[in-house]
Scaffold this motif. Structure first.
Motif, short mmCIF file in Angstrom:
data_model
loop_
_atom_site.label_atom_id
_atom_site.label_comp_id
_atom_site.label_asym_id
_atom_site.label_seq_id
_atom_site.Cartn_x
_atom_site.Cartn_y
_atom_site.Cartn_z
N THR A 1 -17.54 -14.83 -39.06
CA THR A 1 -17.41 -13.33 -40.68
C THR A 1 -19.46 -13.41 -41.03
O THR A 1 -19.64 -12.65 -41.34
CB THR A 1 -17.13 -14.80 -41.57
N SER A 2 -20.21 -14.28 -40.08
CA SER A 2 -21.88 -13.29 -40.35
C SER A 2 -22.20 -14.63 -39.71
O SER A 2 -22.40 -15.30 -39.19
CB SER A 2 -22.26 -13.99 -42.27
N GLY A 3 -23.67 -14.50 -40.28
CA GLY A 3 -25.27 -14.58 -38.71
C GLY A 3 -24.97 -15.87 -39.87
O GLY A 3 -25.41 -16.99 -39.19
N LYS A 4 -25.39 -16.69 -41.02
CA LYS A 4 -25.00 -17.98 -41.55
C LYS A 4 -24.35 -18.44 -41.12
O LYS A 4 -24.11 -20.14 -40.76
CB LYS A 4 -25.16 -17.77 -42.92
N ALA A 5 -22.63 -18.03 -41.54
CA ALA A 5 -21.61 -18.69 -40.33
C ALA A 5 -21.25 -18.47 -39.08
O ALA A 5 -20.73 -20.11 -38.63
CB ALA A 5 -19.93 -17.88 -41.40
N ARG A 6 -22.10 -18.59 -38.38
CA ARG A 6 -22.15 -18.56 -36.66
C ARG A 6 -22.85 -20.00 -36.80
O ARG A 6 -22.55 -21.03 -36.05
CB ARG A 6 -22.56 -18.08 -36.02
N VAL A 7 -24.03 -20.64 -37.66
CA VAL A 7 -25.13 -21.47 -37.46
C VAL A 7 -24.07 -22.05 -38.01
O VAL A 7 -23.86 -23.50 -37.18
CB VAL A 7 -26.20 -21.01 -37.74
N ARG A 8 -23.48 -22.24 -38.94
CA ARG A 8 -23.09 -23.20 -39.93
C ARG A 8 -21.47 -24.12 -38.70
O ARG A 8 -21.07 -25.39 -38.50
CB ARG A 8 -22.21 -23.26 -41.21
N ALA A 9 -21.12 -23.38 -38.51
CA ALA A 9 -19.82 -23.51 -37.19
C ALA A 9 -20.49 -24.20 -36.40
O ALA A 9 -19.93 -25.05 -35.80
CB ALA A 9 -18.92 -22.07 -36.70
N ALA A 10 -21.98 -23.25 -35.42
CA ALA A 10 -21.71 -24.29 -34.44
C ALA A 10 -22.40 -25.63 -34.57
O ALA A 10 -21.89 -26.81 -34.37
CB ALA A 10 -23.27 -23.80 -33.64
N ARG A 11 -23.15 -26.00 -36.29
CA ARG A 11 -23.68 -26.86 -36.33
C ARG A 11 -22.25 -28.56 -36.37
O ARG A 11 -22.30 -29.18 -36.29
CB ARG A 11 -24.29 -27.70 -37.39
N GLN A 12 -20.76 -27.47 -37.06
CA GLN A 12 -19.99 -28.49 -37.16
C GLN A 12 -19.03 -28.68 -36.10
O GLN A 12 -18.85 -29.57 -35.80
CB GLN A 12 -18.91 -27.91 -38.35
N LEU A 13 -18.89 -27.90 -35.02
CA LEU A 13 -18.30 -28.59 -33.92
C LEU A 13 -19.35 -29.30 -33.15
O LEU A 13 -19.38 -30.39 -32.96
CB LEU A 13 -19.02 -27.32 -32.80
#
Length: 563
Positions: A200-212
């Protein structure tokens, strides 16, 4: 959820485990991390350094000294690696000489980070040390497993960004870790949902990657504790591919999100290698040198299960070795030499696995050509002599010819387990033509045998094609223009076939035809892992999604003038 995370933190090792997740946690909490753990450098007691707001609202420097598990008497004092020695070095050296100039005026919080608790016999000494060394500028804070677990749940795993359905999938994956297929299904659902949320957004990409990254770590540690690493291995491949999908749109950018995603990707590559190396050291390599050792370790009487497990193990050996080779190419000469030694070790282990388990002399289905191709690719990287590889491929060709002639258990184009159990269902011409409608294995081994100088074996395969397999489509797979958007998530409708490979007339034109076909197909060179030199990602996708290895990887190395 907090108890699950707390138990995970207590099981983490200090180096490359607990200190690997803390920087992402700090970034998610709003800290600016300016120093991360490094090997081979003097850190003066500081594993992680960051700047952020303290509970009183003041901006301060946070210096973390990280230790494994519970803080025991031995961990506290008595050795150069003990926590007290690290704290003294932070006060005496780091605070005076290492803090960047722009942060010189900030107060300092020295954080004692460990995944477990402080043992009772250490508590009094620790409290006394903190009281004696606290000054107007320097204070201390205890980051134990309970606090870190709470911060994870407030930060990167908080409920609004990891809602209950995702938490449920994650908890089920961990709970079913001793049932790898079920655990993987739940983790795959979590991975899919997090990736979609991250797009959904650049910030969300980083967060999702860190969560994974965090969720995969937790799955790995729990699996390691019960000695069943199957689910985290498969999950680590899946997470790598999904994080690459998140990273792809940012490849040409230089902003904060792109750099953060690249950092997470590097961490995931290291984690994948940790998981795969531990899997091989525990489950494969100890049995490779023993006659029928690995076959017996599978604990099944079904020859099909033995064959599938053996080629699966060979593929994992190969992919691990290729990642090690790739990492070595990005380091200095010492790293290259160390990587080459490990690659040679894995090739020798793979050859021992082959020679000690006769089932490996012939795959049961065509999709296992991917594992064969990966091992051949690793052999290219090893620069070893071709004797072991040549004898394996010659034996494979001989058994292939024999099983086709008697219509025994020849490699079939089907990959469905139930169909493989019954293969060959009968010896009729109709079933035979259906089961051998196409092959990527035959042109693969024929090309390599031709390059290795075994034209007589290639001629025998050519005769087999003319007399018994005239109906069989000899083909190799290569990406096309649509592959970049579909390859990493496992969509099946992409790529193109290099067909009509001229084996029926012998091997003279075989290599030239494959080379020409690979050159004309621009899809391979246009893939993002190839363009960015992260080429092992493509091999992970091929292995995980059961696609053939594109000839663009190996064909030019087989052309005589290029050898």
């Amino acid at each position: 959820m907090k108890l699950l995370i707390r138990d995970y933190l207590a099981s983490l090792k200090e180096r490359e485990e607990l200190d690997a997740i803390l920087p992402d946690l700090l970034s998610e909490l709003g800290f600016t991390v300016y120093s991360r753990p490094r090997r081979g450098t003097l850190q003066r007691g500081v594993d992680i350094a960051a700047v952020g707001e303290d509970n009183d609202g003041d901006r301060k420097i946070f210096l973390f000294s990280v230790k494994q598990g519970d803080l025991t008497r031995q961990d506290w004092d008595g050795t150069p690696q003990a926590l007290r020695s690290s704290l003294n070095e932070i006060r005496d050296v780091y605070v005076r000489n290492r803090i960047p100039v722009k942060y010189k005026d900030l107060k300092v919080v020295i954080c004692l980070a460990f995944g477990g608790d402080v043992h009772e016999q250490v508590r009094e000494s620790l409290t006394g040390y903190i009281a004696e060394n606290t000054t107007e500028r320097i204070s201390f804070d205890e980051w134990n497993g309970d606090k870190i677990a709470g911060l994870l749940l407030k930060g990167i795993l908080r409920e609004e960004i990891l809602p209950k359905p995702m938490r449920s999938s994650f908890q089920k994956a961990v709970a079913m870790i001793d049932e790898p297929d079920i655990a993987y299904q739940h983790f795959a659902r979590l991975t899919h949902d997090l990736r979609e949320f991250g797009e959904t957004s650049g910030k969300a990409r980083v967060r999702a990657a860190r969560q994974l990254n965090i969720c995969l770590w937790i799955l790995f540690v729990w699996a390691r504790d019960i000695d069943n690493l199957e689910a985290p291995y498969r999950a680590s491949e899946l997470v790598l591919l999904n994080v690459w999908e998140l990273l792809r749109p940012t490849i040409d950018r230089k902003n904060h999100e792109a750099k953060a995603l690249n950092t997470v990707l590097q961490q995931l590559i290291e984690l994948h290698l940790n998981i795969s190396s531990e899997f091989l050291e525990r489950k494969v390599l100890p049995y490779a040198q023993v006659r029928h050792g690995f076959s017996m370790s599978i604990r099944t009487q079904a020859s099909l299960d033995v064959n599938l497990a053996l080629f699966e193990a060979l593929g994992r050996i190969s992919l691990t070795g290729l990642w090690i080779y790739w990492l070595g190419q990005h380091g200095d000469q010492m790293n290259k030499d160390a990587a080459h030694a490990r690659v040679v070790h894995l090739i020798q282990a793979g050859l021992a696995l082959i020679n000690n388990n006769p089932s490996m002399f012939l795959p049961v289905c065509d999709r296992q050509a991917t594992d064969v191709a990966l091992f051949l690719q690793l052999w290219l990287a090893s620069e070893l002599d071709p004797v072991g590889i040549s004898s394996w491929l010659q034996e494979m060709a001989g058994r292939l010819i024999f099983t086709i002639h008697i219509r025994g258990r020849y490699p079939t184009s089907s990959s469905d387990y139930r169909e493989l159990v019954d293969h060959p269902r009968d010896r009729s011409d109709e079933y035979f033509k259906e089961a051998t409608a196409g092959s990527t294995l035959i042109p693969l081994i024929a090309a390599w045998l031709q390059a290795l100088g075994h034209g007589d074996t290639v001629e025998a395969l050519s005769t087999l094609i003319r007399e018994d397999l005239a109906h069989c489509t000899l083909q190799l797979w290569t990406p096309d223009a649509s592959s970049e958007s579909q390859l990493y998530l496992g969509d099946n409708i992409h790529g193109c076939a290099l067909s009509d490979i001229p084996l029926a007339e012998g091997g003279a034109q075989l290599l030239a035809t494959i080379s020409e076909g690979a050159r004309k197909s621009t899809g391979f060179k246009d893939l993002s892992p190839i363009k960015t030199n992260f080429w092992p990602i493509l091999l992970v996708a091929c292995r995980h999604h059961q696609l053939p290895v594109p000839p663009g990887f190996w064909i030019e190395s087989l052309i005589p003038q290029n050898r």
